[in-house]
Design a protein around this motif. Sequence first.
Motif, PDB file in Angstrom:
ATOM      1  N   MET A   1      61.800 -11.432  61.474  1.00  0.00           N
ATOM      2  CA  MET A   1      61.762 -12.822  61.028  1.00  0.00           C
ATOM      3  C   MET A   1      61.030 -13.666  62.069  1.00  0.00           C
ATOM      4  N   SER A   2      60.113 -14.485  61.616  1.00  0.00           N
ATOM      5  CA  SER A   2      59.345 -15.307  62.539  1.00  0.00           C
ATOM      6  C   SER A   2      60.230 -16.379  63.161  1.00  0.00           C
ATOM      7  N   THR A   3      60.037 -16.606  64.431  1.00  0.00           N
ATOM      8  CA  THR A   3      60.716 -17.723  65.082  1.00  0.00           C
ATOM      9  C   THR A   3      59.922 -18.991  64.821  1.00  0.00           C
ATOM     10  N   ASP A   4      60.546 -20.121  65.129  1.00  0.00           N
ATOM     11  CA  ASP A   4      59.872 -21.403  64.917  1.00  0.00           C
ATOM     12  C   ASP A   4      58.552 -21.490  65.685  1.00  0.00           C
ATOM     13  N   ILE A   5      58.544 -21.013  66.944  1.00  0.00           N
ATOM     14  CA  ILE A   5      57.318 -21.188  67.730  1.00  0.00           C
ATOM     15  C   ILE A   5      56.178 -20.350  67.158  1.00  0.00           C
ATOM     16  N   VAL A   6      56.491 -19.215  66.587  1.00  0.00           N
ATOM     17  CA  VAL A   6      55.437 -18.407  65.959  1.00  0.00           C
ATOM     18  C   VAL A   6      54.912 -19.125  64.716  1.00  0.00           C
ATOM     19  N   GLN A   7      55.817 -19.650  63.906  1.00  0.00           N
ATOM     20  CA  GLN A   7      55.398 -20.384  62.712  1.00  0.00           C
ATOM     21  C   GLN A   7      54.565 -21.603  63.084  1.00  0.00           C
ATOM     22  N   LEU A   8      54.974 -22.302  64.121  1.00  0.00           N
ATOM     23  CA  LEU A   8      54.224 -23.486  64.558  1.00  0.00           C
ATOM     24  C   LEU A   8      52.828 -23.090  65.029  1.00  0.00           C
ATOM     25  N   GLY A   9      52.761 -21.993  65.781  1.00  0.00           N
ATOM     26  CA  GLY A   9      51.459 -21.513  66.243  1.00  0.00           C
ATOM     27  C   GLY A   9      50.557 -21.125  65.084  1.00  0.00           C
ATOM     28  N   GLU A  10      51.140 -20.481  64.079  1.00  0.00           N
ATOM     29  CA  GLU A  10      50.350 -20.086  62.909  1.00  0.00           C
ATOM     30  C   GLU A  10      49.845 -21.314  62.151  1.00  0.00           C
ATOM     31  N   LEU A  11      50.671 -22.340  62.029  1.00  0.00           N
ATOM     32  CA  LEU A  11      50.242 -23.575  61.368  1.00  0.00           C
ATOM     33  C   LEU A  11      49.072 -24.220  62.121  1.00  0.00           C
ATOM     34  N   ILE A  12      49.175 -24.210  63.440  1.00  0.00           N
ATOM     35  CA  ILE A  12      48.109 -24.804  64.252  1.00  0.00           C
ATOM     36  C   ILE A  12      46.816 -24.005  64.095  1.00  0.00           C
ATOM     37  N   SER A  13      46.908 -22.676  64.189  1.00  0.00           N
ATOM     38  CA  SER A  13      45.703 -21.839  64.086  1.00  0.00           C
ATOM     39  C   SER A  13      45.029 -22.002  62.718  1.00  0.00           C
ATOM     40  N   LYS A  14      45.822 -21.967  61.680  1.00  0.00           N
ATOM     41  CA  LYS A  14      45.270 -22.107  60.336  1.00  0.00           C
ATOM     42  C   LYS A  14      44.615 -23.476  60.153  1.00  0.00           C
ATOM     43  N   SER A  15      45.237 -24.499  60.696  1.00  0.00           N
ATOM     44  CA  SER A  15      44.700 -25.854  60.546  1.00  0.00           C
ATOM     45  C   SER A  15      43.429 -26.050  61.364  1.00  0.00           C
ATOM     46  N   ILE A  16      43.369 -25.442  62.530  1.00  0.00           N
ATOM     47  CA  ILE A  16      42.144 -25.501  63.335  1.00  0.00           C
ATOM     48  C   ILE A  16      40.996 -24.856  62.567  1.00  0.00           C
ATOM     49  N   ALA A  17      41.269 -23.718  61.932  1.00  0.00           N
ATOM     50  CA  ALA A  17      40.223 -23.039  61.152  1.00  0.00           C
ATOM     51  C   ALA A  17      39.728 -23.942  60.022  1.00  0.00           C
ATOM     52  N   THR A  18      40.635 -24.702  59.405  1.00  0.00           N
ATOM     53  CA  THR A  18      40.247 -25.627  58.335  1.00  0.00           C
ATOM     54  C   THR A  18      39.327 -26.718  58.874  1.00  0.00           C
ATOM     55  N   ILE A  19      39.654 -27.235  60.049  1.00  0.00           N
ATOM     56  CA  ILE A  19      38.839 -28.297  60.640  1.00  0.00           C
ATOM     57  C   ILE A  19      37.456 -27.770  61.012  1.00  0.00           C
ATOM     58  N   VAL A  20      37.406 -26.601  61.627  1.00  0.00           N
ATOM     59  CA  VAL A  20      36.110 -26.017  62.007  1.00  0.00           C
ATOM     60  C   VAL A  20      35.246 -25.783  60.774  1.00  0.00           C
ATOM     61  N   LYS A  21      35.845 -25.254  59.722  1.00  0.00           N
ATOM     62  CA  LYS A  21      35.089 -25.003  58.490  1.00  0.00           C
ATOM     63  C   LYS A  21      34.607 -26.311  57.870  1.00  0.00           C
ATOM     64  N   THR A  22      35.452 -27.335  57.877  1.00  0.00           N
ATOM     65  CA  THR A  22      35.048 -28.641  57.336  1.00  0.00           C
ATOM     66  C   THR A  22      33.860 -29.193  58.108  1.00  0.00           C
ATOM     67  N   CYS A  23      33.907 -29.068  59.423  1.00  0.00           N
ATOM     68  CA  CYS A  23      32.797 -29.559  60.255  1.00  0.00           C
ATOM     69  C   CYS A  23      31.518 -28.770  59.970  1.00  0.00           C
ATOM     70  N   GLU A  24      31.639 -27.459  59.881  1.00  0.00           N
ATOM     71  CA  GLU A  24      30.453 -26.624  59.631  1.00  0.00           C
ATOM     72  C   GLU A  24      29.871 -26.903  58.248  1.00  0.00           C
ATOM     73  N   ASP A  25      30.742 -26.991  57.237  1.00  0.00           N
ATOM     74  CA  ASP A  25      30.267 -27.198  55.870  1.00  0.00           C
ATOM     75  C   ASP A  25      29.585 -28.548  55.700  1.00  0.00           C
ATOM     76  N   ASN A  26      30.037 -29.535  56.464  1.00  0.00           N
ATOM     77  CA  ASN A  26      29.505 -30.891  56.303  1.00  0.00           C
ATOM     78  C   ASN A  26      28.586 -31.319  57.443  1.00  0.00           C
ATOM     79  N   LYS A  27      28.247 -30.325  58.293  1.00  0.00           N
ATOM     80  CA  LYS A  27      27.288 -30.551  59.385  1.00  0.00           C
ATOM     81  C   LYS A  27      27.681 -31.739  60.262  1.00  0.00           C
TER      82      LYS A  27
END
Length: 474
Positions: A1-27
């Motif tokens: 079972m994931s602990t809170d800190i692992v879940q929080l880290g996963e949320l951060i990593s996934k969200s960073i990937a979304t931001i990077v993709k948004t920046c790349e897609d929109n130059k």
Amino acid sequence: MSTDIVQLGELISKSIATIVKTCEDNKITIPSLTDIDAPASEELSKFPAAVDAVNIITAAAAQLVTTISPRQHSLMTLANAHFRTAALRVAIACNITEILREAGSQGLHINDISAKANVDPMKLGRLLRILTLFHVYQEVTPDVFANTRISLGLDTGKSVAELQADPTRKHADTAGNVAMIEIRLDDGAKAANVFLEHMQDPKSAFSYDPALSPCSRAFGIEKTLWEIYRMPEYTSNSTRLNVAMYSLSKHNFLKPLFSVLDWSKLPQDTLVVDVGGGLGSISLALARAFPHLKLVVQDDAAVLADAPKLWSKEFPEAIENKRVEFQPHDFFEPQPIKNANVFLLKHILHDWADAYAVKILKQLRAASTPETKLVIGDLIILPSCHDPNADGDEAIPGAAIKEAPAPLLPNFGAANESPYSLDLNMFGLLNALERTLDHIKRLMKEGGWRIVSISRQNPPSIFWEGILAVPADD
């Protein structure tokens, strides 16, 4: 079972990937603190997926830090927060951002900064250094400071010479962002410093009299904030507030007010009465966007004195075509306009405790027709836990709110601090408050109105959400 800190880290990593993709897609440039020519974080606000990602990162990072930090560290961080705000207040008052802007990207030594600001370098340097810990400024080499993308948000756009020549007009003819921040750091902070005394004094402890606010205690004047601001020695405070309020009309904060009612489909010459409208900054935005509206801006005569000047500069055709009228009026007295199609209350009800707010609502209800609409711009406070009663609010179109993913607080925690801080600002300055949706519904019912729809901002809310009401059945 994931602990809170692992879940929080996963949320951060996934969200960073979304931001990077948004920046790349929109130059657009990936956000950076030091790249002051490319404020990418502001640009990201155009993209809903990126906004969600920013909110999740903000909430998750704050929760992660608190989760893994020793509790004494977390408590001391809270206890020491006033030092950061004090340092920020000094930086604004001493025009540090403008001094560094004129110095260039290479920065300036603290001795030279202090000479231009006419303050002690050792004292100022310590204040600037604590701000560098939060990236408001950067220390490029020892004792040499420069702006960051964050500190440029404190730039009035004026020259240092102009600011120093007449400090009382620091915020005049500016965008108003800095004025909004300085109100919190100045009068707001003074009021917050006496919350305890206000709550323990038998005279004020259970009173919501605006003349007994923490702010009036801090000033040592038993008057309302509005009465204090009308005193000659506080003219600059009043001017700063007017500039800050005008700044709201320049931002996307208007979206909830514009979307809660389909203004474009209202009939020609629809009469909109902006009750307590100040200089009419929101009416000005409405007039620009919807040329078929006729507007009346009501407020105290002293406040309205500067309104024609603003409108003549920003939108002279509205005055020339007689689309706007300025009418002195006390909203606690009977409303003189009996044929209004729309009454607008923008940031009014949150200025007053319940008994006063109900009186305002009742005066408008007495002057309304069966077809009159009431548009309110105020915040809606969320609990920090899941609210099981919120499910019933779906009967009001637009009332439902998206909760944050687990294990974040449902209200997005630290990412959604702004409405809670504004609530305490209202407490401090005016002995007033922001309200939950249930509280607002009770208030409206007592005032003779019924909510029919809401235009909400998914957290973090910034300054207001739109509420549309109609006269309740007698």
